[in-house]
Design an enzyme around this catalytic site. Structure first.
Site, PDB file in Angstrom:
ATOM      1  N   SER A  24     -13.854  38.468  28.674  1.00 42.52           N
ATOM      2  CA  SER A  24     -14.459  37.874  30.035  1.00 42.52           C
ATOM      3  C   SER A  24     -13.407  38.212  31.117  1.00 42.52           C
ATOM      4  O   SER A  24     -12.519  38.809  31.045  1.00 42.52           O
ATOM      5  CB  SER A  24     -15.082  36.650  30.246  1.00 42.52           C
ATOM      6  OG  SER A  24     -14.023  35.811  30.361  1.00 42.52           O
ATOM      7  N   TYR A  57     -18.307  40.233  30.960  1.00 43.62           N
ATOM      8  CA  TYR A  57     -18.871  39.205  31.664  1.00 43.62           C
ATOM      9  C   TYR A  57     -18.141  38.310  32.465  1.00 43.62           C
ATOM     10  O   TYR A  57     -16.947  38.243  32.461  1.00 43.62           O
ATOM     11  CB  TYR A  57     -19.927  38.485  30.791  1.00 43.62           C
ATOM     12  CG  TYR A  57     -19.030  37.716  29.682  1.00 43.62           C
ATOM     13  CD1 TYR A  57     -18.773  36.312  29.960  1.00 43.62           C
ATOM     14  CD2 TYR A  57     -18.541  38.468  28.638  1.00 43.62           C
ATOM     15  CE1 TYR A  57     -18.154  35.764  28.993  1.00 43.62           C
ATOM     16  CE2 TYR A  57     -17.961  37.524  27.478  1.00 43.62           C
ATOM     17  CZ  TYR A  57     -17.489  36.416  27.519  1.00 43.62           C
ATOM     18  OH  TYR A  57     -16.744  35.798  26.966  1.00 43.62           O
TER      19      TYR A  57
END
EC number: 4.1.1.11
Length: 152
Positions: A24, A57
């Protein structure tokens, strides 16, 4: 359907890289709210220093910290001090381009928001789809902007 930019952080500086975290990018939630970027949303990241391009993400870090930390494998592509561009996208129809108003934040040192811009598609005199970038920094309270809805 076409894929278009929905929100962008332009020129944000990487504040850390944690290879041992499980993936991430960690971002300041206050910055994300101003642009309309959501937690767990996939984003494209373009490193202006190295030219690397990745997809990962978003997770939220400490509010007000200005954090921008690449985690896991992404940490190999961006290092502390690198200047990057982060873009969120969505799929839409061409006709919806007239109502979609992506926000673009630019940054100063310390990852403080410098300007708030908006992309604007409109019907021009010579073509059905024309484009301009509007500076809305002074016209709207950037800190009070609500996240941009992903779906109608």
């Amino acid at each position: 359907m076409i894929k278009v930019v929905r929100a962008k952080l332009h020129g944000i500086t990487v504040t850390g890289a944690d290879l041992n975290y499980h993936g991430s990018i960690t971002l300041d939630p206050e910055i994300c709210a101003q642009a309309g970027i959501y937690p767990m949303e996939f984003v494209e990241i373009w490193n202006r220093n190295s030219g690397a391009r990745i997809s990962t993400y978003v997770i939220f870090g400490e509010p007000g910290s200005g954090c921008c930390i690449l985690n896991g494998a992404a940490a190999r592509t961006c290092q502390r001090g690198d200047v990057i561009i982060i873009a969120a996208s969505e799929y839409t129809t061409p006709d919806r381009l007239y109502t979609l108003k992506p926000r673009i934040l630019t940054f100063t040192a310390g990852n403080r928001v410098d300007r708030v811009l908006r992309y604007d598609v409109f019907k021009g005199p010579d073509r059905a789809f024309d484009f301009r970038t509007l500076d809305i920094t002074a016209g709207e309270d950037a800190a009070a902007l609500e996240p941009v809805p992903i779906l109608d």
